[in-house]
Enzyme design. Structure first.
Site, short mmCIF file in Angstrom:
data_model
loop_
_atom_site.label_atom_id
_atom_site.label_comp_id
_atom_site.label_asym_id
_atom_site.label_seq_id
_atom_site.Cartn_x
_atom_site.Cartn_y
_atom_site.Cartn_z
N ASP A 132 13.47 20.12 -2.40
CA ASP A 132 12.54 19.13 -2.70
C ASP A 132 10.78 20.46 -1.43
O ASP A 132 11.23 20.10 -0.95
CB ASP A 132 11.61 18.12 -2.65
N ASP A 334 4.92 23.94 -6.13
CA ASP A 334 5.69 23.29 -5.36
C ASP A 334 7.12 22.56 -6.60
O ASP A 334 6.53 23.05 -7.71
CB ASP A 334 4.43 21.62 -6.18
#
Length: 456
Positions: A132, A334
């Site tokens: 992430d 992201d």
């Protein structure tokens, strides 16, 4: 096929595979991005290969039930809401709260996530973790699970069986650094540092802060990685063991391994469950064709990777969107957000142009937050207009066809973009639109790059 369109053919390709690939890539793309994609080590290589855990190319691991498309999009919105909250308040909303973590199950951390299987400990034990770019702390579940552990794919890591594990003292400088990485003040248990991290969906992990050897590939390992050894973990994380933080914070794996890899990593997310991609640390294998755009640091969200959108085109026609619409709040890239979020003004222009060029196809009901949908169930072929994003530094990203549509079966195929609540919210360039690109993070150099054809 015209120069302004990408074509999707509902039939067999020369290799006889397109029918299956198309079904997975387009007809059920929404299901695919909901399911977990695994990154597996390539023997004797420096890259970690990506294949889909529910796809035809991967069958060595147990299958888990995939969430519905509605669940995927709801979870995605939860993540987006958390990102906006962190940025609007100058930090994580939990930053001022206590380290006490509520005993409440939450929805999954992000959705449509990709994960990497790496080795922890000596001897190494494989653990599959979400990677992430919007998080910093790396953590995995650990025995003896003093409070609670959820079910995961591999056996839960046992630090007492590793000769390279050690606890971090609660009086150490490393322990105090957890505040910026987690948004919570660490605590102490018998002189051992205790971390606590909670995500916007109320998922959480609490445990001992330790050091351990992590094996990334058959030839690459890193000693004394600071990580969380979770003893109390709740949330719908699927069957992964934890999370790998690739943010900018000093506690992220990117920063910790900076002397080895120079704060440089890249990945390629595959277009479908029938294809493979990779995650890599270091510059080796970076394509010469990568186009770079500056990546800045924002004091309100110092862990995020900010990039600058300067324009969008649909079918070769540049949209009339004032540059201030993108520059006011900025944009982050992201890996954990599925659907790209745009300022409403920009999204409205994109939607209008796309609908005009798709007017010959029957429409379908909206799919959760996706409001521009079509019924392709009776079509033998479909041509969709190309969508290009322009970033600072004269970087032009021609979105792959797999990043333009998101579907819930052939009768409900939708434009894979969504608007923010208002133009003042930060835009997010999500993982659906990143598919097939070699996405390069040159953190030390202050830039993010895109290379076409990084994987299929």
């Amino acid at each position: 096929m015209s120069t302004s369109c990408s074509s999707i053919l509902f039939g067999f390709s020369l290799c006889g595979f397109l029918l299956c690939s198309l079904k997975l890539c387009y007809a059920f793309e929404g299901r695919e991005t909901a399911e977990t994609t695994l990154l597996h080590r390539v023997p004797n290589g420096k890259h970690m290969q990506v294949v889909h855990s529910h796809g035809p190319c991967f069958s060595s691991h147990g299958k888990s039930t995939a969430p519905t498309v509605a669940q995927v999009l709801a979870q995605d919105q939860s993540r987006v809401d958390t990102i906006h909250s962190r940025l609007s308040t100058g930090g994580d909303p939990l930053r001022a709260s206590s380290a006490t973590i509520p005993g409440k199950s939450g929805r999954s951390l992000g959705s449509g996530n990709y994960v990497v299987t790496v080795g922890f400990g000596t001897p190494k034990r494989d653990q599959t973790v979400i990677f992430d770019t919007g998080s910093d702390l790396t953590w995995i579940q650990c025995q003896p699970c003093v409070k609670s552990c959820y079910k995961q794919q591999e056996p839960i890591f046992n630090p007492s069986s590793s000769t390279s594990y050690s606890n971090v003292s609660c009086t150490s400088a490393q322990c105090s650094q957890l505040t910026s990485a987690t948004g919570n003040t660490p605590s102490c248990s018998s002189s051992t540092c205790v971390y606590g991290i909670q995500y916007g969906d109320q998922s959480y992990s609490v445990g001992f802060f330790g050091r351990e050897r992590i094996t990334l590939t058959s030839t690459d390992a890193y000693d004394n990685l600071l990580f969380g050894c979770g003893q109390n973990n709740r949330g719908l994380f699927g069957q992964v063991a934890g999370l790998m933080g690739l943010g900018r914070d000093p506690m992220s794996i990117v920063s910790q391994t900076s002397q080895k890899y120079g704060k440089f990593f890249s990945y390629c997310l595959p277009s479908s469950s029938a294809s493979a991609g990779y995650l890599a640390f270091g510059r080796e294998g970076t394509s010469d064709s990568v186009q770079y755009t500056p990546s800045s640091i924002n004091s309100q969200g110092p862990s995020f990777y900010f990039i600058g959108i300067t324009g969008i085109s649909v079918g070769g026609q540049k949209l009339s969107i004032p540059s201030s619409i993108f520059s006011n709040a900025g944009t982050i890239i992201d890996s954990g957000t599925v659907i790209t979020r745009l300022p409403p003004t920009a999204y409205s222009a994109l939607r209008t142009a796309f609908r005009q060029q798709m007017s010959s196809y029957p429409t379908a009901p909206a799919l959760s937050l996706l409001d521009t949908c079509y019924d392709f169930s009776q079509a033998t072929s479909v041509s969709i207009p190309k969508i290009n994003f322009y970033f600072s530094g004269n970087t032009n990203v021609d979105i792959d066809a797999s990043g333009i549509l998101y579907a819930n079966g052939l009768s409900q195929v939708c434009l894979a973009f969504a608007p923010n609540s208002n133009d003042g919210d930060v835009a997010i360039f999500g993982n659906t639109q990143q598919k097939t690109f070699q996405v390069v993070y040159d953190v030390a150099g202050g830039q993010v790059g895109f290379g076409a054809g990084g994987c299929k």
